[in-house]
Scaffold this motif. Structure first.
Motif, PDB file in Angstrom:
ATOM      1  N   ASN A   1       0.842  -1.191   0.000  1.00 66.07           N
ATOM      2  CA  ASN A   1       0.000   0.000   0.000  1.00 66.07           C
ATOM      3  C   ASN A   1       0.878   1.243   0.000  1.00 66.07           C
ATOM      4  OD1 ASN A   1      -1.587   2.234   0.910  1.00 66.07           O
ATOM      5  ND2 ASN A   1      -3.120   0.783   1.623  1.00 66.07           N
ATOM      6  N   ARG A   2       0.734   2.046  -1.026  1.00 70.43           N
ATOM      7  CA  ARG A   2       1.606   3.204  -1.135  1.00 70.43           C
ATOM      8  C   ARG A   2       1.334   4.244  -0.062  1.00 70.43           C
ATOM      9  NH1 ARG A   2      -0.145   7.432  -5.451  1.00 70.43           N
ATOM     10  NH2 ARG A   2      -2.399   7.319  -5.404  1.00 70.43           N
ATOM     11  N   PHE A   3       0.115   4.257   0.499  1.00 69.49           N
ATOM     12  CA  PHE A   3      -0.148   5.199   1.575  1.00 69.49           C
ATOM     13  C   PHE A   3       0.520   4.761   2.877  1.00 69.49           C
ATOM     14  CE2 PHE A   3      -3.627   6.381  -1.283  1.00 69.49           C
ATOM     15  CZ  PHE A   3      -3.368   7.726  -1.361  1.00 69.49           C
ATOM     16  N   MET A   4       0.612   3.462   3.095  1.00 64.42           N
ATOM     17  CA  MET A   4       1.359   2.982   4.248  1.00 64.42           C
ATOM     18  C   MET A   4       2.841   3.301   4.083  1.00 64.42           C
ATOM     19  SD  MET A   4      -0.580  -0.637   4.776  1.00 64.42           S
ATOM     20  CE  MET A   4      -2.315  -0.689   5.184  1.00 64.42           C
ATOM     21  N   GLU A   5       3.326   3.129   2.865  1.00 65.60           N
ATOM     22  CA  GLU A   5       4.712   3.486   2.589  1.00 65.60           C
ATOM     23  C   GLU A   5       4.926   4.985   2.771  1.00 65.60           C
ATOM     24  OE1 GLU A   5       5.462   2.114  -1.325  1.00 65.60           O
ATOM     25  OE2 GLU A   5       5.403  -0.019  -0.785  1.00 65.60           O
ATOM     26  N   PHE A   6       3.920   5.759   2.340  1.00 62.76           N
ATOM     27  CA  PHE A   6       4.003   7.209   2.494  1.00 62.76           C
ATOM     28  C   PHE A   6       4.104   7.584   3.974  1.00 62.76           C
ATOM     29  CE2 PHE A   6       1.757  11.200   3.293  1.00 62.76           C
ATOM     30  CZ  PHE A   6       2.479  12.080   2.497  1.00 62.76           C
ATOM     31  N   ALA A   7       3.266   6.956   4.806  1.00 61.35           N
ATOM     32  CA  ALA A   7       3.304   7.239   6.242  1.00 61.35           C
ATOM     33  C   ALA A   7       4.654   6.871   6.826  1.00 61.35           C
ATOM     34  CB  ALA A   7       2.196   6.472   6.956  1.00 61.35           C
TER      35      ALA A   7
END
Length: 280
Positions: free
Chosen positions: A124-130
């Motif tokens: 998940n790119r949003f998890m990576e973003f976080a």
């Protein structure tokens, strides 16, 4: 009667500004129409705005796809999702920036709000973003979640609110989520379109664009969260950090209502030109 369902996802990207993706579905027994639109807010990026859709009507297994920007429509055979059937990505004449913009307008990568395995967190790119927000932060992020059961009216929905904060002294993420217990009209809409599209398409449109679970998983995969069947009608992300490419994001259900059946909804404008897919 027919059911209309409209969602909007807006991200505020560094340098590019706000970019909004709108998805609209209108369906009745035997009928279905999907429309996706990309709307850059800064004028310099507005030429990249696109709108595509597809229509299914009774009496045929085929699905019509269309591009509002090109004013063309086409007929796709059964089993083929027609949103991009007119595009030939192997043709150098098809500009790469148009491909990127149109793919983004219909499907920005999402993850199911109920997903909670470490392997899927990585995808998940949003998890990576976080995770990237706090990568260079020496402090361990603190996580707090608060539930407010006071009823708020959000786009016509009577919702309750979750507020999640992930922070250190240097960086902070605030996620606000308004939730309801059920969305029966949306369930009926999915039942109407089930015969027109595959399960993967329905699964994709059913996913919200982000949730507090996503971001918590990005910074602390062992954090314990109770699973819930609550349905998110709005989610807001605010970021206070020098890291990352995004400043904020919002997901919302803008419309979900029932209306009298209107056959005009499921037609192609008369000035659109039919495109022969064999000669695209």
């Amino acid at each position: 009667f027919q059911i209309k369902y409209v969602t909007a996802y807006t991200i505020d990207v560094n340098l590019a500004g706000e970019i909004e993706t709108i998805s609209e579905i209108v369906a009745s027994p035997g009928y279905a129409k999907f429309r996706g639109q990309l709307v850059p807010k800064r004028w310099i990026f507005r030429p990249f705005g696109v709108e595509r859709g597809m229509i299914k009507v009774p009496g045929s297994k085929n699905i019509m796809g269309y591009s509002s920007k090109r004013k063309k429509y086409w007929i796709s055979p059964p089993g083929e999702l027609p949103l991009f059937s007119d595009k030939n990505w192997n043709d150098e004449a098809e500009l790469e920036d148009e491909k990127t913009a149109e793919e983004t307008s219909i499907s920005i990568e999402t993850v199911d709000q109920d997903t909670n395995t470490s392997e899927e967190y990585k995808k998940n790119r949003f998890m990576e973003f976080a995770n990237n927000i706090f990568t260079d932060d020496n402090a361990i992020p603190s996580i707090s979640r608060n539930f407010n059961d006071t009823i708020e009216t959000i786009n016509g929905f009577r919702a309750k609110k979750w507020t999640t904060t992930i922070s250190t002294e240097k960086n902070k993420m605030l996620i606000e989520e308004w939730v309801v217990n059920e969305l029966p009209l949306r369930d009926s809409l999915y039942a109407y379109i089930a015969s027109s599209v595959d399960d993967e398409f329905i699964e994709n449109i059913n996913k919200i664009k982000f949730s507090s679970l996503d971001f918590i998983g990005g910074v602390e995969s062992t954090y314990s969260l109770l699973q819930s069947d609550e349905k998110t009608v709005m989610a807001k992300l605010t970021i206070d950090s020098d890291a990352g490419w995004m400043e904020s994001a919002t997901f919302e259900i803008r419309e979900l209502y029932i209306a009298p059946f209107n056959p005009i909804t499921y037609t192609i404008p008369e000035d659109y030109e039919r495109l022969d897919l064999d000669q695209k």
